[in-house]
Design an enzyme around this catalytic site. Structure first.
Site, mmCIF file in Angstrom:
data_model
loop_
_atom_site.group_PDB
_atom_site.id
_atom_site.type_symbol
_atom_site.label_atom_id
_atom_site.label_comp_id
_atom_site.label_asym_id
_atom_site.label_seq_id
_atom_site.Cartn_x
_atom_site.Cartn_y
_atom_site.Cartn_z
ATOM 1 N N ASP A 37 0.812 -1.221 0.000
ATOM 2 C CA ASP A 37 0.000 0.000 0.000
ATOM 3 C C ASP A 37 0.841 1.265 0.000
ATOM 4 O OD1 ASP A 37 0.932 -0.657 2.558
ATOM 5 O OD2 ASP A 37 -0.693 0.416 3.551
ATOM 6 N N ARG A 59 4.900 0.869 -11.704
ATOM 7 C CA ARG A 59 4.265 0.522 -10.428
ATOM 8 C C ARG A 59 3.391 -0.715 -10.594
ATOM 9 N NH1 ARG A 59 3.589 6.260 -10.399
ATOM 10 N NH2 ARG A 59 1.365 6.090 -10.917
ATOM 11 N N GLU A 190 -3.640 0.313 13.459
ATOM 12 C CA GLU A 190 -2.172 0.346 13.457
ATOM 13 C C GLU A 190 -1.625 1.528 14.253
ATOM 14 O OE1 GLU A 190 1.702 0.450 10.417
ATOM 15 O OE2 GLU A 190 -0.327 0.550 9.595
ATOM 16 N N GLU A 192 1.613 2.660 15.357
ATOM 17 C CA GLU A 192 3.047 2.353 15.241
ATOM 18 C C GLU A 192 3.881 3.278 16.114
ATOM 19 O OE1 GLU A 192 6.781 1.999 12.090
ATOM 20 O OE2 GLU A 192 4.788 2.509 11.327
ATOM 21 N N SER A 302 2.183 -8.362 8.869
ATOM 22 C CA SER A 302 1.681 -7.483 7.813
ATOM 23 C C SER A 302 2.873 -6.656 7.372
ATOM 24 C CB SER A 302 0.541 -6.589 8.331
ATOM 25 O OG SER A 302 0.093 -5.716 7.310
ATOM 26 N N TYR A 364 5.062 7.180 4.653
ATOM 27 C CA TYR A 364 4.788 6.443 3.422
ATOM 28 C C TYR A 364 3.532 6.962 2.774
ATOM 29 C CZ TYR A 364 0.943 3.789 5.510
ATOM 30 O OH TYR A 364 -0.248 3.424 6.088
#
Length: 364
Positions: A37, A59, A190, A192, A302, A364
């Site tokens: 992703d 891509r 998530e 993080e 993941s 990201y």
């Protein structure tokens, strides 16, 4: 306003049974998630590292290389797409969604819009993307997606993460999660905690427990159906510049942190790799699963960079390297599948697979 049915304290609308079924399927022991992703900008950096231009065809070619690797999808239960990829097809015209579905892999979608500075803090962030999220989830569901991902980012510092950062990110994750469930998507939650810093593993453990506890308090307050969710946390590790410890110590602290904070109703915990090398992430995941203690959830992966780095470097944008690149991807998928069962003996990593993938303040 979306109508909502509550069973006790949790959402139990028209998608509830489907959400539970999907979450449990993704948490199948022996399988994990490929995080493919990366935003257009982030994948551009990856392609630039092998001197490949960041255009749509390149891509698509990279993603097709991954999704069509012979034998690899048997080790995966889900793949997280970026929005562009959800609507892409193979060179022969078969939609990527169909490629995955035919192999029994659930398509997922990244729905957050990245991080922004949290005013009043020392460089801490919050995640944006709640505006219009319900409508986007409906569109993604129609396109074949059945789960979603939203990344909150926290950091360890002299006074970080602040109470404000923890609260705002927990609330954002909870609002995202209930919106997803009301529109048919299993939310991967998530939070993080970045590895940047010189802190030891005990500091990471304390912060992880505090953050994850706050997240589950917020999920409960927002009536999220925990049986229809997955958690994607960092492993509990020392900071990048902190004292190193072996996988068994990482396993001890990681499992204990989640025993203390993650309800047994959650079907699975799918770890992010957080800049670890491919081999390091796999060895740590294996140690976590080999640990003899109570673990009421599946403990899986993941991974993005930790599944793709060897493949990317081997491919190098050249058609003649396709077979070797797919072989490298298959090896990483198989190794991590074995690690989810505590049966990885090592040996799938050499050269590229042992290189650190850490990027300071990773976006990201």
């Amino acid at each position: 306003m979306t109508s909502r049915t509550l069973s006790a304290n949790s959402y139990y609308g028209k998608y509830a049974e489907e959400l539970i079924e999907t979450a449990n399927y993704i948490a199948t022991p022996g399988k994990g998630i490929l995080a493919a992703d990366e935003s257009t900008g982030t994948i551009g950096k990856r392609l630039s590292s092998i001197n490949v231009e960041n255009v749509e065809v390149n891509r698509r070619t990279l993603r097709e290389l991954l999704f069509t690797t012979p034998g690899a999808l048997q080790y995966l239960s889900g793949v997280i797409f970026f929005e562009e990829t959800l609507y892409q097809s193979t060179a022969s015209g078969k939609p990527f969604v169909e490629v995955l579905q035919k192999a029994g892999v659930v398509p997922g979608i990244k729905v957050d819009k990245g991080t922004v500075d949290l005013a009043g803090t020392n460089g801490e962030t919050t995640t944006q993307g709640l505006d219009g999220l319900a409508q986007r989830c409906q569109q993604y569901y129609k396109a074949g997606a059945r789960f979603a991902k939203w990344r909150a980012v926290l950091k360890i510092g002299p006074s970080e993460p602040s109470a404000l950062s923890i609260e705002q990110n927990a609330q954002g994750l909870a609002r995202y999660a209930i919106i997803c469930q009301e529109n048919g998507l299993v939310p991967i939650v998530e939070p993080e905690i970045l590895t940047d810093g010189s802190h030891d593993i005990h500091k990471c453990a304390a912060v992880t427990e505090k953050v994850v506890a706050a997240v589950y308090k917020a999920l409960n307050d927002h009536h999220v159906l925990l049986e229809g969710t997955l958690l994607k946390p960092n492993m509990v590790t020392p900071g990048t510049d902190g004292p190193k410890v072996p996988p068994e110590v990482i396993a001890e602290h990681s499992v204990r942190a989640f025993q203390r904070t993650v309800p047994a109703a959650v079907p699975g915990i799918v770890f992010l790799s957080g800049g670890q090398s491919e081999e390091e992430a796999t060895l740590n995941l294996n140690a976590i699963n080999a640990r003899k203690t109570q673990k009421p959830w599946t403990l899986s992966f993941s991974f993005g960079r930790a599944l793709q780095q060897s493949t990317l470097k081997t491919w190098a944008g050249k058609a003649e390297n396709l077979g070797a690149a797919q072989k490298a991807f298959l090896a990483r998928c198989k190794a991590n599948s074995e690690a989810t069962l505590g049966k990885y003996a090592g040996g799938a990593g050499a050269g590229i697979a042992t290189e650190s993938l850490h990027v300071k303040d990773y976006k990201y």
